[in-house]
Design a protein around this motif. Structure first.
Motif, PDB file in Angstrom:
ATOM      1  N   ARG A 108      17.976  11.348   2.084  1.00 42.65           N
ATOM      2  CA  ARG A 108      19.137  11.253   1.585  1.00 42.65           C
ATOM      3  C   ARG A 108      20.259  11.570   1.944  1.00 42.65           C
ATOM      4  N   LYS A 140      15.077   7.747  -0.292  1.00 42.42           N
ATOM      5  CA  LYS A 140      16.157   8.303  -1.356  1.00 42.42           C
ATOM      6  C   LYS A 140      15.559   9.573  -1.796  1.00 42.42           C
ATOM      7  N   HIS A 141      14.256   9.668  -1.984  1.00 44.05           N
ATOM      8  CA  HIS A 141      13.789  10.848  -2.628  1.00 44.05           C
ATOM      9  C   HIS A 141      13.362  12.066  -1.723  1.00 44.05           C
ATOM     10  N   GLU A 177       6.589  10.946  -1.806  1.00 40.55           N
ATOM     11  CA  GLU A 177       6.524  11.768  -1.120  1.00 40.55           C
ATOM     12  C   GLU A 177       5.717  11.867   0.140  1.00 40.55           C
TER      13      GLU A 177
END
Length: 719
Positions: free
Chosen positions: A367, A361-362, A217
């Motif tokens: 994403r 991706k997170h 994050e």
């Protein structure tokens, strides 16, 4: 050890960054025309020579997978990727990667080898091909040789021969560190101006994650902050990272701290400019160490494909410490397709990911872009091509500066386009007619000067943005900038538009732009002010500017050009600065450098603007004359006059009052922008010249010359 002035007096105002603007340090001399030399190249032959190097592995530095393409992409990326929007500095222009500090950044480990591999190409083409262009061209050739279709390539990057010491890289004194002072409010988050990289000595962000921890994050937040400061949105960011990581691998055969030696600028003389000597195994090939992270991203590291995105989205990833002791991510399970070992094709390696990869991706927004690219490979290819072209050309300015047969036909919004004139440009007779119309209007001399200055002084020599051409001062956001006094500016523009309409309504095909009118008005004011002082001065005027439209203007990208302060107009701003400059005078020197001014040009422009009364909101601060609007040297004479003593009005010490030593009466008011020309020894030396009774004429002529320079900084068509 030899001690320099800055060591003896660390608070001394640094003016040496302006000295490079006073002369040419190139060994080719001031008459050298790089654009002319570059046009003599057979670009296809150059590219063929680069590709020969790329696929001919050298024993002294063997190529991964038998192909230097990924190494050259990294070299080009790290050259261009230092660019930041806040001050337009860094980037590929100048070939600065071959000079310190970039030559020795931890993020550039072993890129010294990439440049040495290209030395034969540079030696062959000499002055026709700068290092700045060669580094970027090699990256393009690398992409094309591995199956990618690029957007094109433009030459025109003139090499520097001295580090650009005006670039502020951050407050830290140790490599690969991040201090609270790098961020606003001393908390990790928004970087202080003008920074873009979040870690000292790294191009972007720490690939292991913030502070070297696998925090996805926090890594995504840092990526967005950093890439936005190099003018990239979310789609461009994902396209660049995914496209770049489609190729090659990272190197961390063992712990860098245990095995890698000093960077080039600290290496012993016998290393001849190479650095990072590696004593692990053979120190190269399978034993190479750069970041300390080890492995490829996909199974086909020298081929353009969807492998990176498919691997990232198609597998779960877990953080581990790699053989180099750094955090990296390995796939969960054993169903991922292996890659060939880079120096043993019969062996294989398992793909890995960086924390910065997994962060994409997170993050929901990143994403979404990744998934869209995965479903539409052609869209991914086009997005990477456009983002890559922007990355490697963003610091070159408008399209007319682009050279070579591979320049795309398209003009991009980030190039700040202005339209071509579809009319006849004014000649001498029309200019004289317009001068009369300006003088007959109700515009004051001060308004003419301030408007012309506000328009032209937006220019930044760092990335060739801004300037008077396009007349963007009449568009948002410039029209509403506080330093431009929006209400007064609107009235001035209304008058100019009336003059323009009356002139352009004639029957012939001759037209005048607002951009030309604004500059012409400033020139007229300067000439009249000089005449009132008793001097006949001609400020040259070269028509040909055109007016940009709102559709041709990326308003958001112009926000960084807004002046927080302006020494020339004695504009102090709101005083709420959370950047890396400590004083007003440091900000003044920074702006002077962006305007490509020498110390003498800075001095004469400030003194002349004060004589003209061209101050923010027409205050008397620094206007040390009884006859404002007349181009006299009163500013310098009064400043150096011992009849006055100065006291700050408050603890901020930004505004000062001048008291008559005999009567004790307060008679003058000034800012730090004014008093520094009497306080700093070097600035005082120039002020002393311009204060002399017999040098007022030189002052007037020097001001006119410096004024003309600023008014034409963006006129690349005149070069």
């Amino acid at each position: 050890m030899t001690w320099h002035n800055q060591e003896w007096w660390p608070n001394l105002l640094r003016l040496d960054i302006l000295d490079d603007n006073a002369g040419d340090l190139s060994p080719y001399g001031e008459d050298f025309d790089y654009a002319e030399e570059f046009q003599k190249l057979d670009l296809e032959a150059v590219k063929a020579d680069i590709e020969d190097v790329m696929t001919d592995s050298q024993d002294w530095w063997p190529a991964d997978y038998g192909h230097y393409g990924p190494l050259f992409i990294r070299m080009a990326w790290h050259s261009a990727g230092t660019y930041r929007t806040l001050d337009g500095r860094a980037g590929a222009a100048g070939g600065l990667q071959r000079l310190p500090p970039e030559s020795s950044w931890p993020d550039n480990v072993n890129l010294d080898k990439a440049r040495r591999l290209l030395q034969p190409v540079k030696q062959k083409y000499g002055r026709k091909l700068s290092w700045g262009d060669l580094i970027i061209l090699a990256g393009n050739v690398a992409l094309e040789s591995m199956g990618f279709e690029t957007q094109g390539f433009a030459g025109g990057r003139v090499d520097e021969y001295k580090s650009n010491e005006a670039i502020e890289w951050g407050p830290e004194t140790d490599w690969e560190t991040t201090s609270p002072e790098r961020f606003e409010d001393e908390e990790v988050g928004n970087l202080k101006d003008p920074l873009a990289n979040t870690v000292m000595g790294l191009i972007y962000v720490n690939p292991e994650g913030p502070y070297g921890e696998p925090d996805v994050e926090g890594s995504a937040a840092n990526i967005r902050e950093e890439f936005s400061r190099m003018a990239m949105d979310d789609e461009e960011t994902v396209a660049l990272i995914a496209g770049g990581h489609t190729f090659g691998k990272v190197h961390g055969a063992s712990d860098p701290e245990e095995h890698v030696g000093a960077e080039p600028e600290a290496a012993p003389i016998e290393e001849q400019g190479l650095g990072w000597d590696n004593d692990f195994g053979e120190g190269k090939g399978p034993d190479a160490i750069t970041s300390g992270i080890e492995g490829p991203w996909n199974s086909s590291p020298i081929q353009w494909d969807m492998g990176y995105i498919d691997n990232l989205l198609g597998h779960d990833w877990t953080s581990v410490k790699g053989p180099g002791g750094a955090w990296q991510w390995e796939p969960v399970g054993d169903d991922i397709e292996a890659a060939p070992a880079p120096h043993a094709p019969d062996e294989t390696e398992e793909p890995m990911m960086l924390t910065t990869d997994v962060a994409l991706k997170h993050d929901d927004d990143y994403r979404e872009v990744l998934e869209r690219f995965q479903e539409n490979p052609d869209e991914f290819q086009q997005a990477f091509a456009r983002a890559w072209f922007k990355l490697i050309h963003r610091d070159m300015g408008p399209r007319e500066r682009f050279l070579g047969p591979e320049v795309p036909d398209e003009t991009f919004i980030w190039q700040d386009p202005v339209p071509d004139a579809d009319y006849d440009i004014v000649g001498d007779d029309e200019v004289a007619e317009l001068e009369e119309a300006i003088l007959d209007s109700d515009l004051t001399r001060t308004q003419l000067v301030k408007t012309a200055w506000a328009s032209a002084s937006t220019y930044r020599d760092s990335d060739k943005r801004g300037g008077a051409n396009g007349a963007r001062i009449r568009l948002e956001p410039q029209r509403s900038w506080e330093a431009n006094e929006p209400e007064e500016l609107a009235a001035v523009l209304d008058t100019y538009e009336e003059i323009q309409a009356a002139f352009n309504d004639r029957d012939d095909d001759v037209r005048v732009s607002l951009a030309d009118l604004i500059v012409l008005g400033g020139n007229v004011a300067v000439e009249q002010a000089a005449a009132d002082a008793g001097y006949d001065v001609d400020v040259p005027f070269e028509p040909g500017r055109t007016d940009a439209t709102a559709e041709q203007t990326d308003a958001d990208s112009f926000e960084p050009l807004e002046p927080k302060v302006d020494a020339f107009r004695n504009y102090l701003g709101d005083g709420d600065f959370d950047d890396l400059y400590d004083t007003l005078e440091e900000r003044m020197v920074d702006k002077a450098d962006l305007l490509d001014l020498s110390v003498s040009e800075l001095t004469v422009l400030v003194g002349g603007m004060r004589a003209l009364g061209a101050t923010y909101e027409d205050t008397d601060r620094g206007v040390f004359t009884d006859d404002p609007g007349t181009l006299t040297n009163d500013f310098f004479q009064t400043l150096l006059d011992m009849d006055y003593e100065w006291e700050p009005v408050d603890e901020d010490e930004e505004v000062f009052e001048g008291y008559d030593r005999d009567t004790g009466e307060q008679e003058l008011e000034a800012t730090r922008f004014d008093l520094i020309f009497g306080s700093n020894a070097r600035l005082r030396a120039y002020a002393d010249v311009y204060a002399a009774d017999d040098d007022e004429e030189q002052f007037v002529q020097d001001f006119a010359d410096a004024w003309h320079k600023v008014m034409t900084l963006d006129r690349f068509d005149l070069e």
